[in-house]
Design an enzyme around this catalytic site. Structure first.
Site, PDB file in Angstrom:
ATOM      1  N   HIS A  67       0.836  -1.204   0.000  1.00 59.77           N
ATOM      2  CA  HIS A  67       0.000   0.000   0.000  1.00 59.77           C
ATOM      3  C   HIS A  67       0.868   1.250   0.000  1.00 59.77           C
ATOM      4  O   HIS A  67       1.917   1.305   0.654  1.00 59.77           O
ATOM      5  CB  HIS A  67      -0.972   0.011   1.183  1.00 59.77           C
ATOM      6  CG  HIS A  67      -0.332  -0.041   2.541  1.00 59.77           C
ATOM      7  ND1 HIS A  67       0.034   1.089   3.243  1.00 59.77           N
ATOM      8  CD2 HIS A  67      -0.010  -1.086   3.337  1.00 59.77           C
ATOM      9  CE1 HIS A  67       0.545   0.739   4.414  1.00 59.77           C
ATOM     10  NE2 HIS A  67       0.541  -0.575   4.502  1.00 59.77           N
ATOM     11  N   ASP A  69      -0.456   4.289   0.826  1.00 60.56           N
ATOM     12  CA  ASP A  69      -0.966   5.253   1.807  1.00 60.56           C
ATOM     13  C   ASP A  69      -0.257   5.091   3.147  1.00 60.56           C
ATOM     14  O   ASP A  69       0.274   4.022   3.471  1.00 60.56           O
ATOM     15  CB  ASP A  69      -2.479   5.111   1.986  1.00 60.56           C
ATOM     16  CG  ASP A  69      -2.906   3.726   2.442  1.00 60.56           C
ATOM     17  OD1 ASP A  69      -2.282   2.729   2.006  1.00 60.56           O
ATOM     18  OD2 ASP A  69      -3.857   3.621   3.247  1.00 60.56           O
ATOM     19  N   ASP A 100       6.372   1.345   7.133  1.00 62.20           N
ATOM     20  CA  ASP A 100       5.010   0.881   6.832  1.00 62.20           C
ATOM     21  C   ASP A 100       4.389   1.734   5.739  1.00 62.20           C
ATOM     22  O   ASP A 100       3.688   2.683   6.042  1.00 62.20           O
ATOM     23  CB  ASP A 100       4.169   0.919   8.104  1.00 62.20           C
ATOM     24  CG  ASP A 100       2.813   0.274   7.958  1.00 62.20           C
ATOM     25  OD1 ASP A 100       2.607  -0.439   6.960  1.00 62.20           O
ATOM     26  OD2 ASP A 100       1.963   0.460   8.850  1.00 62.20           O
ATOM     27  N   GLU A 134      -5.350   1.189   2.593  1.00 63.95           N
ATOM     28  CA  GLU A 134      -5.094   0.102   3.539  1.00 63.95           C
ATOM     29  C   GLU A 134      -5.151   0.599   4.966  1.00 63.95           C
ATOM     30  O   GLU A 134      -5.660  -0.074   5.857  1.00 63.95           O
ATOM     31  CB  GLU A 134      -3.730  -0.538   3.256  1.00 63.95           C
ATOM     32  CG  GLU A 134      -3.521  -1.892   3.936  1.00 63.95           C
ATOM     33  CD  GLU A 134      -2.984  -1.798   5.363  1.00 63.95           C
ATOM     34  OE1 GLU A 134      -2.993  -2.823   6.068  1.00 63.95           O
ATOM     35  OE2 GLU A 134      -2.538  -0.705   5.777  1.00 63.95           O
ATOM     36  N   GLU A 135      -4.633   1.806   5.189  1.00 64.18           N
ATOM     37  CA  GLU A 135      -4.546   2.334   6.548  1.00 64.18           C
ATOM     38  C   GLU A 135      -5.870   2.913   7.046  1.00 64.18           C
ATOM     39  O   GLU A 135      -6.034   3.111   8.243  1.00 64.18           O
ATOM     40  CB  GLU A 135      -3.459   3.419   6.623  1.00 64.18           C
ATOM     41  CG  GLU A 135      -2.041   2.931   6.364  1.00 64.18           C
ATOM     42  CD  GLU A 135      -1.489   2.072   7.485  1.00 64.18           C
ATOM     43  OE1 GLU A 135      -2.242   1.709   8.403  1.00 64.18           O
ATOM     44  OE2 GLU A 135      -0.286   1.755   7.438  1.00 64.18           O
ATOM     45  N   GLU A 163       4.060  -6.050   4.508  1.00 67.20           N
ATOM     46  CA  GLU A 163       3.800  -5.489   5.839  1.00 67.20           C
ATOM     47  C   GLU A 163       5.017  -5.693   6.744  1.00 67.20           C
ATOM     48  O   GLU A 163       5.713  -6.703   6.643  1.00 67.20           O
ATOM     49  CB  GLU A 163       2.568  -6.146   6.466  1.00 67.20           C
ATOM     50  CG  GLU A 163       1.248  -5.738   5.849  1.00 67.20           C
ATOM     51  CD  GLU A 163       0.909  -4.275   6.093  1.00 67.20           C
ATOM     52  OE1 GLU A 163       1.482  -3.664   7.007  1.00 67.20           O
ATOM     53  OE2 GLU A 163       0.069  -3.736   5.348  1.00 67.20           O
ATOM     54  N   HIS A 349       3.762   3.833  12.682  1.00 69.71           N
ATOM     55  CA  HIS A 349       2.683   4.717  13.163  1.00 69.71           C
ATOM     56  C   HIS A 349       3.157   5.671  14.265  1.00 69.71           C
ATOM     57  O   HIS A 349       2.347   6.385  14.848  1.00 69.71           O
ATOM     58  CB  HIS A 349       1.475   3.907  13.659  1.00 69.71           C
ATOM     59  CG  HIS A 349       0.772   3.146  12.581  1.00 69.71           C
ATOM     60  ND1 HIS A 349      -0.567   2.825  12.642  1.00 69.71           N
ATOM     61  CD2 HIS A 349       1.210   2.636  11.397  1.00 69.71           C
ATOM     62  CE1 HIS A 349      -0.916   2.137  11.556  1.00 69.71           C
ATOM     63  NE2 HIS A 349       0.163   2.018  10.793  1.00 69.71           N
TER      64      HIS A 349
END
Length: 377
Positions: A67, A69, A100, A134-135, A163, A349
């Protein structure tokens, strides 16, 4: 191809502030490179989400899934450098999405470029399945690409998801499945009244305590060798009382199950509603299934990934199904063997998200090694 290609591509991707579900040009950057080495690229965009399906060759298919995003940066003050200005300090690359998962995306692309340069007439088909949703809600992302592939009766035999699976050292943990996730939105009804006159009211909080004690202490299953036992967590409770002298008329509660393949979402729904009826509660309930559990048992893909990690990282990886859901839950609908292998997840994150340059380069070699082993004859 220079040894810093993967770092340069990672920097280019990180510099794009593609907060979910926006892509803002990340996929164009990737697709241009793939087209240059003979890939066909299809855009499957939905609403604000950019989706890309790219492929080269035919036959047995190895797909890379990822992903573009990223999550928001949070408190900017906590960052030591601008989150979308990739910064290298003492061999570490800082920036939102570095772990990520823009670092892994860069490693995938460079690995495929290297493989195709060495084997332009390779066996089988290499594919990329990339989304910018995805997020966030994941309603318009991988699930839509998979739906299109199913309609076209296309197949993915093997899938590597980038991931960040690693924990302490690159390759120490690889995911060969994930638990399912189902959330309940429950409302329990009582009778509003003055708090000093409990005989004239019916407190939904008091009425529901026994139910919740049973809910959280119940053994839903015992798990198995691949999955830990199913667990439940209550994460939000709210009454409708706006005064300290009023018994509320209703109580709203949200709780989530992470469940193994020993139980189904339907089983969970039935058992919860039986408990609610057992405790004679007046209620309404809505359910949302985010994903069902999936598992790739020992087979060609897991064997190749384990051997590649052992050869290049000099460690024996642990196979795990722990953690949250991933887009693998959608890809599993194709019957694919799925493995998640990516960078270290310690800073994902968080402010100052980062990866070590050496890990980025090593992951690129890992991906190339896996491709080579999948298609060797």
């Amino acid at each position: 191809m220079s040894s810093c290609s993967v770092v340069n591509l990672a920097k280019q991707l990180i510099s794009i502030p593609s907060i979910s579900p926006m892509d803002l040009g990340c996929q164009k950057l990737i697709s241009d490179r793939l087209i240059n080495i003979g890939f066909s690229v299809e855009n499957m965009n939905v609403n604000q989400t950019n989706n890309m399906w790219a492929y080269k060759g035919s036959g047995t298919t190895l797909a890379f899934s990822g992903h573009t995003d990223v999550v928001p940066i949070g408190n900017k003050i906590l960052w030591n450098s601008p989150p979308f200005s990739p910064t290298v300090d003492k061999g570490v690359l800082f920036g939102r999405g570095s772990a990520d998962m823009k670092g892994a995306l860069a490693a995938m692309v460079i690995a495929v470029e290297r493989f195709v340069k060495k084997q332009p007439d390779h066996h089988g088909r290499i594919a990329f399945l990339i989304t910018s949703d995805e997020e966030s809600m994941a309603h318009d992302g991988t699930i839509k690409i998979v739906s299109n592939l199913i309609k076209r009766k296309e197949n993915i035999d093997y899938c590597i998801i980038g991931e960040p699976s690693s924990e302490q050292k690159l390759g120490d943990v690889i995911k060969n499945g994930r638990r399912g996730s189902i959330t309940a939105y429950l409302c329990i009804y009582g009778v509003q009244g003055h708090i000093a006159y409990p005989n004239f009211s019916d407190n939904p909080i008091h009425k529901s305590i026994s139910f919740f004690c049973t809910l959280i202490s119940n053994c839903w299953d015992n798990g198995n060798v691949f999955f830990s036992p199913t667990s439940v967590q209550i994460y939000d409770i709210e009454s409708k009382s706006s005064s300290d002298n009023m018994v509320p008329s209703e109580l709203t509660v949200k709780f989530n199950f992470r469940f193994s393949n020993e139980i189904t979402s339907s089983d969970i729904k039935k058992k919860v509603e039986l408990l609610l009826k057992h405790f004679n509660l007046k209620y309404s309930i809505e359910w949302h299934v985010s994903g069902n559990p999936f598992l790739t048992k020992v087979g060609l893909l897991s064997d190749i990934v384990v051997r590649s990690v052992e050869e290049l990282c000099h460690i024996s990886p642990n196979l795990s199904t722990s953690g949250g859901t991933s887009d693998g839950r959608f890809i599993a609908e194709l019957g694919s063997q799925i493995i998640e292998l990516g960078l270290i997840n310690k800073t994902i994150h968080k402010a100052n998200e980062c990866v070590e340059i050496k890990d980025l380069r090593l992951l690129c070699h890992l991906y190339e090694c896996i491709i080579t082993k999948i298609f060797e004859k």
